[in-house]
Motif scaffolding. Sequence first.
Motif, short mmCIF file in Angstrom:
data_model
loop_
_atom_site.label_atom_id
_atom_site.label_comp_id
_atom_site.label_asym_id
_atom_site.label_seq_id
_atom_site.Cartn_x
_atom_site.Cartn_y
_atom_site.Cartn_z
N ASN A 132 -5.77 4.81 7.82
CA ASN A 132 -5.05 4.48 6.86
C ASN A 132 -5.91 4.80 5.51
O ASN A 132 -6.06 5.86 4.40
CB ASN A 132 -3.76 4.04 6.91
CG ASN A 132 -2.68 4.05 7.51
OD1 ASN A 132 -2.73 5.36 8.28
ND2 ASN A 132 -2.05 3.23 7.46
N CYS A 133 -7.40 3.39 5.83
CA CYS A 133 -8.25 3.73 4.68
C CYS A 133 -8.52 4.87 4.85
O CYS A 133 -9.55 5.65 3.62
CB CYS A 133 -9.16 3.13 5.17
SG CYS A 133 -7.93 1.38 5.32
N ALA B 229 0.72 -1.17 -0.11
CA ALA B 229 -0.31 0.36 -0.05
C ALA B 229 0.68 1.30 0.12
O ALA B 229 0.37 2.36 -0.51
CB ALA B 229 -0.81 -0.21 1.13
N SER C 198 -3.63 5.46 -5.43
CA SER C 198 -4.47 5.77 -4.49
C SER C 198 -5.95 4.10 -4.41
O SER C 198 -5.99 3.31 -2.85
CB SER C 198 -5.14 6.70 -3.63
OG SER C 198 -6.36 7.40 -5.45
N ASP C 199 -6.20 4.52 -5.09
CA ASP C 199 -7.34 2.95 -4.74
C ASP C 199 -6.71 1.79 -4.77
O ASP C 199 -7.50 0.85 -3.98
CB ASP C 199 -8.22 3.24 -5.76
CG ASP C 199 -8.84 3.94 -6.16
OD1 ASP C 199 -9.80 4.16 -5.18
OD2 ASP C 199 -9.53 4.56 -7.70
N ILE D 90 -7.38 7.79 2.80
CA ILE D 90 -7.19 7.72 1.52
C ILE D 90 -8.88 7.85 0.78
O ILE D 90 -9.21 9.86 -0.12
CB ILE D 90 -7.26 6.58 1.05
CG1 ILE D 90 -5.71 5.68 1.17
CG2 ILE D 90 -7.31 6.28 -0.73
CD1 ILE D 90 -5.49 4.60 0.95
N LEU D 91 -9.71 8.00 2.16
CA LEU D 91 -10.94 8.18 1.42
C LEU D 91 -11.47 9.22 1.80
O LEU D 91 -11.95 9.91 0.39
CB LEU D 91 -11.98 7.54 2.39
CG LEU D 91 -11.70 6.20 1.30
CD1 LEU D 91 -12.66 5.46 2.86
CD2 LEU D 91 -12.49 5.53 0.72
N LEU E 107 -5.72 1.25 -1.44
CA LEU E 107 -7.27 1.37 -0.13
C LEU E 107 -7.00 -0.43 -0.29
O LEU E 107 -7.76 -1.08 0.56
CB LEU E 107 -8.33 2.08 -1.12
CG LEU E 107 -9.25 1.87 0.03
CD1 LEU E 107 -9.29 2.56 1.33
CD2 LEU E 107 -10.81 2.33 -0.63
N ALA F 140 -15.12 8.25 4.49
CA ALA F 140 -13.54 7.66 5.22
C ALA F 140 -14.42 7.83 6.83
O ALA F 140 -13.49 7.82 7.93
CB ALA F 140 -13.75 9.23 4.64
N TYR G 89 -4.88 -1.93 2.12
CA TYR G 89 -4.79 -1.36 3.20
C TYR G 89 -6.24 -2.51 3.91
O TYR G 89 -6.45 -3.16 4.75
CB TYR G 89 -5.39 0.15 3.06
CG TYR G 89 -3.82 0.17 3.20
CD1 TYR G 89 -3.05 0.00 4.43
CD2 TYR G 89 -4.24 1.20 2.97
CE1 TYR G 89 -1.82 1.25 4.33
CE2 TYR G 89 -3.29 2.55 3.17
CZ TYR G 89 -2.40 2.35 3.33
OH TYR G 89 -0.82 2.93 4.16
N GLN G 90 -7.36 -2.60 2.49
CA GLN G 90 -8.54 -3.52 2.91
C GLN G 90 -8.35 -5.43 3.71
O GLN G 90 -8.71 -5.79 4.27
CB GLN G 90 -10.08 -3.43 2.11
CG GLN G 90 -10.02 -2.26 2.09
CD GLN G 90 -11.36 -1.51 1.70
OE1 GLN G 90 -10.49 -2.45 0.34
NE2 GLN G 90 -12.59 -0.66 1.19
#
Length: 631
Positions: free
Chosen positions: A148-149, A117, A126-127, A152-153, A130, A162, A133-134
């Motif tokens: 962190n998610c 990430a 960034s997508d 980004i959102l 994300l 977010a 991270y997920q």
Amino acid sequence: MTGTSASLQAKFRQGLSLHRHGDLEGAERIYRDVLESQPAHFDSLHMLGLAALQRARTEAGIALIQRAIGINDRVPAAHNNLGKGFLDLQRPEAALPCFDRALALDAGHREIHLNRAKAQLALGRSDEALASYQDALALQPDAEIHRNCGNILYRQKRYREALAAYDSAWRLKPDLLGIEGHRLDTRLHLADWNDLDQDAASLVASVRAGKPSTQPFIFLAAPGQAADQQQCARLWAERLHPPAATPLSRGERYAHERIRIAYLSADFRVHPMAFLFAGLIEHHDRSHFDIIGISFGTDDGSEIRARIETAFETFVDARAMSEREIAALIRAREIDIAVDLMGYTTNSRTGIFAQRPAPVQAQYLGFPGTMGAPYIDYVIADGVVVPADERGFYSEKVVTLPDCYFVNDDRRAVASRIFSRAELGLPPEDFVFCCFNSTHKITPALFDRWMQLLAVVDGSVLWLLRDNADAVDNLRREASHRGIDPARLVFADRLPAPEHLARHRAADLFLDTLPYNAHTTAADALWAGLPVLTCLGATFAGRVAASMLRAVGLPELIAPSLDDYERLAIALAVDRERLAEIRARLARNRLTKPLFDTALFTRRMEAAFAAMHARHQAGLPPDHIEIHRAG
């Protein structure tokens, strides 16, 4: 396994034990001993490479790990560590394939997903970051990963998602660094005001209790005082940006023919700072000042980027450089004064200044408050935003410019296009109140006042900037709760700067926000000829519009309280002749008063730099400096 092999493995395990206990030097000796007997010993090569990375011998570490992978490419940790080495070199494009290979070998390793990430974020993907991270969260819930998610959102303006991510982090770890501030800030962007005052008061209480609960930039919109903002900044600096144990500059006094000024920013691009700042660089006196720009942000290929690059005598694109490398560059170039244009705003790199690369360091424009850090010597301000009796709330010494500290570019283009009210969705004759500030600056208490104005001034509308769909829905709902037809809130989409400036002509009066004023948006309105009504706030961020109004000769538009603000707004809406006279005076003053006189402003900034430099050259410590109008 032969006796020799078993002996080597035992020896390797001794080195590994030392490594795990932090004795990197001792571990390295043993790894090398093993490699003398067996040069192709994978584990020793790999761990020797890791030790080199940990001791900041990054290129050597990468080479060793690559040798190890050449022997055995089936170990996920080796690919992961190789990727970390490339990240240390600011080479995310080389790092990402390493993490991909590591995950192909072991998709259940959370750290690899996190490192992937980081590389994806560094590449602007960034997508994908994300999703990485997920994937990590699917392996194990973690407050920091949820945060962190959320980050980004948030940058994608997906504020509702977010907030959900920040709430998840909050539930797992309420004292997580900065999380309380992230939640409040996101709710403000959403105009989600349920129990907002309670949350804001809680954030202020957290800061007063000594908790690093929020980024200082977020805290500017909270109902704190100057002392609270200083506390917030100090806590943040101590936690994330402590001064280097060994500063690069030891107070050298360089003997240059010209004072060397370096401006540092990530925002030399299509950004409000760049549009305000370009004229200052162009007007600098090159016979007395050597002006250097250091950019660690994106090159967007825009006209304003090209203009700024050309304006600087020397321009360094430092995107690929680490904070340490940029600091070393400043020291090597013998910069006299390094100026941080970011403060604690998005993409700031405070760690550069924490290493003290220049003998004099100042902060300006980007962050309207104190940075709370011992390595920032000066903040450039004026007597309105930082009155003399409040200097004690600043860790820096205050440089007080005459009139207004806020730079403007008198070459800013206003489109010739005449917007009709009809095409903007505005009523043809009725009064148009306007505020193009970001939604997060709108508070329930201020919105109450605005709705009172609409209730009193028949047919009037409030023209706002469309930030996100949720905020639009929430603001219209809040208007309805206050007895105002939601259709009287009109939302403007974003336009290129010249057209955006031109459409201000369709409004009658700009309404400022509190506790966080309009800054660039106030300058935009005044430059476009639209009067701004403000209320004097309790902090730097809440006094910027007042500073501008004084500098453009319209002090009567500064209200001392919200009651006065509301009364004056109504009076101006009712008395169109009075407002027309103010508007005509603004049209005259914008080209004759100091606010938009870029050449005059530059001379005053240069006087400030000369005064800072003179103190240092005389062996004197930083002290408050006042620049007088003659300067």
